[in-house]
Design an enzyme around this catalytic site. Structure first.
Site, PDB file in Angstrom:
ATOM      1  N   HIS A 149       0.844  -1.202   0.000  1.00  0.00           N
ATOM      2  CA  HIS A 149       0.000   0.000   0.000  1.00  0.00           C
ATOM      3  C   HIS A 149       0.877   1.248   0.000  1.00  0.00           C
ATOM      4  O   HIS A 149       2.057   1.199   0.348  1.00  0.00           O
ATOM      5  CB  HIS A 149      -0.917   0.041   1.223  1.00  0.00           C
ATOM      6  N   LYS A 153      -0.636   4.972   4.444  1.00  0.00           N
ATOM      7  CA  LYS A 153      -1.588   4.053   5.113  1.00  0.00           C
ATOM      8  C   LYS A 153      -1.185   3.865   6.573  1.00  0.00           C
ATOM      9  O   LYS A 153      -0.016   3.667   6.889  1.00  0.00           O
ATOM     10  CB  LYS A 153      -1.632   2.707   4.383  1.00  0.00           C
TER      11      LYS A 153
HETATM   12  P1  NAD Z   1      -7.317   9.779   4.271  1.00  0.00           P
HETATM   13  O1  NAD Z   1      -6.415  10.071   5.448  1.00  0.00           O
HETATM   14  O2  NAD Z   1      -6.911  10.254   2.921  1.00  0.00           O
HETATM   15  O3  NAD Z   1      -8.791  10.370   4.571  1.00  0.00           O
HETATM   16  C1  NAD Z   1      -9.417  10.310   5.836  1.00  0.00           C
HETATM   17  C2  NAD Z   1     -10.510  11.373   5.870  1.00  0.00           C
HETATM   18  O4  NAD Z   1     -11.215  11.287   7.113  1.00  0.00           O
HETATM   19  C3  NAD Z   1      -9.981  12.816   5.774  1.00  0.00           C
HETATM   20  O5  NAD Z   1     -10.799  13.539   4.886  1.00  0.00           O
HETATM   21  C4  NAD Z   1     -10.155  13.325   7.194  1.00  0.00           C
HETATM   22  O6  NAD Z   1     -10.304  14.745   7.245  1.00  0.00           O
HETATM   23  C5  NAD Z   1     -11.447  12.598   7.568  1.00  0.00           C
HETATM   24  N1  NAD Z   1     -11.704  12.617   9.005  1.00  0.00           N
HETATM   25  C6  NAD Z   1     -10.833  12.334  10.017  1.00  0.00           C
HETATM   26  N2  NAD Z   1     -11.445  12.535  11.208  1.00  0.00           N
HETATM   27  C7  NAD Z   1     -12.716  12.936  10.924  1.00  0.00           C
HETATM   28  C8  NAD Z   1     -13.820  13.311  11.748  1.00  0.00           C
HETATM   29  N3  NAD Z   1     -13.738  13.300  13.084  1.00  0.00           N
HETATM   30  N4  NAD Z   1     -14.995  13.646  11.127  1.00  0.00           N
HETATM   31  C9  NAD Z   1     -15.089  13.656   9.782  1.00  0.00           C
HETATM   32  N5  NAD Z   1     -14.055  13.340   8.947  1.00  0.00           N
HETATM   33  C10 NAD Z   1     -12.892  12.982   9.540  1.00  0.00           C
HETATM   34  O7  NAD Z   1      -7.514   8.202   4.286  1.00  0.00           O
HETATM   35  P2  NAD Z   1      -7.980   7.249   3.067  1.00  0.00           P
HETATM   36  O8  NAD Z   1      -6.782   6.768   2.316  1.00  0.00           O
HETATM   37  O9  NAD Z   1      -9.103   7.901   2.340  1.00  0.00           O
HETATM   38  O10 NAD Z   1      -8.497   5.985   3.896  1.00  0.00           O
HETATM   39  C11 NAD Z   1      -9.523   6.122   4.878  1.00  0.00           C
HETATM   40  C12 NAD Z   1      -9.841   4.752   5.466  1.00  0.00           C
HETATM   41  O11 NAD Z   1     -10.440   3.934   4.449  1.00  0.00           O
HETATM   42  C13 NAD Z   1      -8.621   3.954   5.956  1.00  0.00           C
HETATM   43  O12 NAD Z   1      -8.990   3.244   7.121  1.00  0.00           O
HETATM   44  C14 NAD Z   1      -8.333   2.991   4.804  1.00  0.00           C
HETATM   45  O13 NAD Z   1      -7.659   1.826   5.214  1.00  0.00           O
HETATM   46  C15 NAD Z   1      -9.740   2.684   4.376  1.00  0.00           C
HETATM   47  N6  NAD Z   1      -9.887   2.164   3.003  1.00  0.00           N
HETATM   48  C16 NAD Z   1     -10.801   1.168   2.846  1.00  0.00           C
HETATM   49  C17 NAD Z   1     -11.061   0.665   1.579  1.00  0.00           C
HETATM   50  C18 NAD Z   1     -12.147  -0.368   1.426  1.00  0.00           C
HETATM   51  O14 NAD Z   1     -12.444  -0.780   0.281  1.00  0.00           O
HETATM   52  N7  NAD Z   1     -12.801  -0.777   2.519  1.00  0.00           N
HETATM   53  C19 NAD Z   1     -10.372   1.165   0.467  1.00  0.00           C
HETATM   54  C20 NAD Z   1      -9.444   2.184   0.652  1.00  0.00           C
HETATM   55  C21 NAD Z   1      -9.221   2.687   1.944  1.00  0.00           C
END
Ligand code: NAD
Length: 261
Positions: A149, A153
């Protein structure tokens, strides 16, 4: 009729992918967007007539379902408010702590919740293939998972790698908490028979790659999935959001959404 959806974290990697993917679909539309108070998107319009807010209650009031790809802290806080409103949820956040998991369990008592470590069609197919391979090959074939990744991450091994490990353990009648092996360092001796390894590689901008290895004597099987575009996760989550509204309270996963059960 399109389903109104609240998007959490529109400034994040997945949040941006969700907003972009929603704009191309006619089964869902973004009705509200919630992000941290210090997000650069606060107050900005990210979809027609939708400005980003930091108010959880106002964001959840706008739609019957929300999509969460954020962090444990946000997942817990939003699930607690959603429980009071009986709002359906699609949860993609991985590496959830005990409090966030408890909040989702409580929400699922009163509303339908789809949670999946990976929303791509290909990875969900891979889970079925891996289980089939594990059943056919048995514990004498050593199972290891390697995942790659991007360098930002936070959790390791990935939720998807743990999901693959769980599928292998289940197919072989094992308890993953007893046989999961997530690091190797130092003079650790030979590999323990029956363990399931999951190892994380981090770097650059890799969207997500998983390979399950089954090592036999004189041969090996590899089952791989490579994601090259976050849009696959976004479309899967949006499809799940359209599907979950109106379902009975409880926990669902992507296999339910895809009709693969
Ligand atoms: P990222 O850090 O780019 O984005 C996280 C977002 O959450 C940001 O916009 C941040 O401002 C927001 N956030 C944080 N605290 C918050 C709060 N209290 N209220 C509202 N918003 C808040 O991360 P990412 O790469 O987008 O990944 C996010 C999550 O999704 C991770 O856990 C990742 O592992 C997971 N993910 C899952 C899949 C899937 O298919 N299930 C795919 C990709 C990523």
């Amino acid at each position: 009729m399109s389903t109104p959806v609240t998007i959490l974290g529109p400034s994040g990697r997945m949040g941006q992918a969700l907003v972009a993917a929603a704009a191309t679909r006619d089964d869902v539309r973004v009705a509200a967007a919630l992000d941290r108070g210090d997000s650069s998107l606060q107050g900005k319009e990210i979809a027609p007539g939708v400005s980003v807010t930091a108010l959880i209650d106002a964001a959840l009031a706008a739609a019957p379902v929300y999509i969460d790809f954020t962090t444990s802290t946000a997942t817990r806080a939003v699930a607690e408010v959603a429980r009071g409103r009986r709002i359906a949820a699609v949860i993609g956040t991985t590496g959830l702590d005990a409090e966030a998991n408890a909040a989702l369990t409580a929400l699922a008592e009163v509303a339908p919740v789809v949670a999946a470590p990976n929303f791509s069609v290909g990875v969900n197919l891979m889970l079925g293939l891996v289980a089939q391979a594990a059943r056919a090959l048995g514990q004498s074939w050593d199972a290891e998972i390697v995942e790659l990744h991007h360098k930002a991450k936070r959790d390791a091994p990935s939720g998807t790698a743990l999901g693959i490990a769980r599928a292998i353990a289940l197919a072989r009648g094992q308890d993953l908490t007893q046989v999961g092996r997530y690091s190797r360092d130092g003079d650790i001796g030979p590999r323990v028979a029956g363990e399931i390894g999951a190892l994380a590689v981090r770097g650059g901008d890799v969207v997500g790659e998983h390979t399950a290895y089954f090592f036999g004597a004189g041969e090996r099987v590899e089952i791989s999935h490579r994601a090259t575009d976050r849009a696959i996760f976004a479309h899967g989550a949006l499809r799940a959001a359209a599907w979950v509204v109106g379902k009975k309270p409880g926990r669902y996963d992507m296999l339910d959404v895809l009709g693969m059960r």
